[in-house]
Write a protein that holds these residues in place. Structure first.
Motif, PDB file in Angstrom:
ATOM      1  N   VAL A   8       5.409 -26.747 -61.431  1.00  0.00           N
ATOM      2  CA  VAL A   8       4.867 -25.473 -61.925  1.00  0.00           C
ATOM      3  C   VAL A   8       4.649 -25.512 -63.434  1.00  0.00           C
ATOM      4  N   CYS A  17      10.193 -19.574 -69.497  1.00  0.00           N
ATOM      5  CA  CYS A  17      10.280 -20.050 -68.112  1.00  0.00           C
ATOM      6  C   CYS A  17       9.671 -19.001 -67.176  1.00  0.00           C
ATOM      7  N   PRO A  18       9.332 -19.381 -65.931  1.00  0.00           N
ATOM      8  CA  PRO A  18       8.764 -18.397 -64.999  1.00  0.00           C
ATOM      9  C   PRO A  18       9.659 -17.164 -64.866  1.00  0.00           C
ATOM     10  N   ARG A  22      12.995 -15.361 -58.469  1.00  0.00           N
ATOM     11  CA  ARG A  22      13.354 -16.159 -57.289  1.00  0.00           C
ATOM     12  C   ARG A  22      14.622 -16.943 -57.573  1.00  0.00           C
ATOM     13  N   GLU A  24      17.041 -19.931 -58.243  1.00  0.00           N
ATOM     14  CA  GLU A  24      16.777 -21.118 -59.048  1.00  0.00           C
ATOM     15  C   GLU A  24      17.985 -22.046 -58.981  1.00  0.00           C
ATOM     16  N   HIS A  63      10.123 -26.876 -64.114  1.00  0.00           N
ATOM     17  CA  HIS A  63      10.233 -26.042 -62.914  1.00  0.00           C
ATOM     18  C   HIS A  63       9.343 -26.579 -61.785  1.00  0.00           C
ATOM     19  N   PHE A  64       9.921 -26.671 -60.585  1.00  0.00           N
ATOM     20  CA  PHE A  64       9.177 -27.035 -59.384  1.00  0.00           C
ATOM     21  C   PHE A  64       9.346 -25.917 -58.361  1.00  0.00           C
ATOM     22  N   MET A  65       8.258 -25.507 -57.723  1.00  0.00           N
ATOM     23  CA  MET A  65       8.333 -24.488 -56.673  1.00  0.00           C
ATOM     24  C   MET A  65       8.579 -25.187 -55.334  1.00  0.00           C
ATOM     25  N   TRP A  70      11.704 -20.894 -53.714  1.00  0.00           N
ATOM     26  CA  TRP A  70      12.689 -20.965 -54.799  1.00  0.00           C
ATOM     27  C   TRP A  70      12.305 -22.063 -55.786  1.00  0.00           C
ATOM     28  N   PHE A  71      12.925 -22.001 -56.960  1.00  0.00           N
ATOM     29  CA  PHE A  71      12.643 -22.993 -58.006  1.00  0.00           C
ATOM     30  C   PHE A  71      13.726 -24.064 -58.067  1.00  0.00           C
ATOM     31  N   VAL A  73      14.931 -26.865 -60.731  1.00  0.00           N
ATOM     32  CA  VAL A  73      14.750 -27.070 -62.166  1.00  0.00           C
ATOM     33  C   VAL A  73      15.393 -28.379 -62.598  1.00  0.00           C
TER      34      VAL A  73
END
Length: 203
Positions: A8, A17-18, A22, A24, A63-65, A70-71, A73
């Motif tokens: 992301v 950060c996002p 959600r 994390e 960050h990865f979805m 959910w994230f 990190v």
């Protein structure tokens, strides 16, 4: 089970950060502990996180979805090799700000090299997590690189040291990125953390 994993954003500023909407889950460890390989192993994507022979490759909060839900990190390591003091201090402040201020952070996995005797830097980081109320669990990496007996000995030595810091040892997992060992139990635990967060968010 992870069916979908997408990059992301990367940040050097935790406030960018996002949105914290959600669950994390973050991964951190000493340089060269095998963090990128572990992230690639649990997500089933060979090159999701960049692996490198050069320690200190991750320098940003990544960050990865996961499953559009959910994230995951990927955090910079601690105890960096060959970077100047100013850069090192900047990274450490960034990590500490992220870990203490991120409201949706429901788990932090601290990666430990199972081949080594307990390292002071890992124990100090765990102590810092404990003092600051950061929800840490342990992942022992590289279990395929030695005998099962040797891995178990090192894990038990480390857990004994953590009991001197905390009243009880944290949750822990023994893994191998090469063989996939430990993947299922780790993903089950993450699933529980995410569900717990989501049921709390609904209340």
């Amino acid at each position: 089970m992870i069916k979908k994993a997408e990059f992301v954003v990367s940040n050097s500023d935790p406030s960018k950060c996002p949105k914290p909407e959600r669950a994390e889950i973050a991964f951190i460890g000493r340089s060269n502990v095998g963090k990128s390989s572990l992230i690639n192993m649990i997500t089933g994507k060979k090159d999701l996180a960049k692996t490198s022979q050069k320690p200190g490759k991750t320098q940003l909060i990544n960050h990865f979805m996961i499953n559009d839900q959910w994230f995951l990190v990927d955090l910079p390591g601690y105890g960096f090799a060959k970077v100047n003091v100013k850069v090192k201090e900047g990274w450490e402040n960034m990590i500490k700000t992220y870990l203490t201020k991120r409201s949706n952070l429901c788990g932090v996995f601290v990666l430990i090299d199972s081949r080594l005797e307990p390292q002071k830097i890992d124990l100090e980081f765990l102590l810092w997590c404990g003092v600051n109320g950061v929800p840490a669990a342990l992942i022992f990496t590289k279990a395929d690189k030695q005998s099962k007996t040797k891995t178990n000995q090192n894990v038990q030595k480390f857990l004994k040291k953590t009991e001197e810091i905390f009243e009880e040892a944290p949750d822990y997992f023994v893994t191998s990125s090469e063989t996939g060992f430990g993947k299922e139990s780790l993903l089950d635990f993450i699933d529980e953390l995410v569900k717990e967060y989501e049921s709390g968010a609904l209340e």
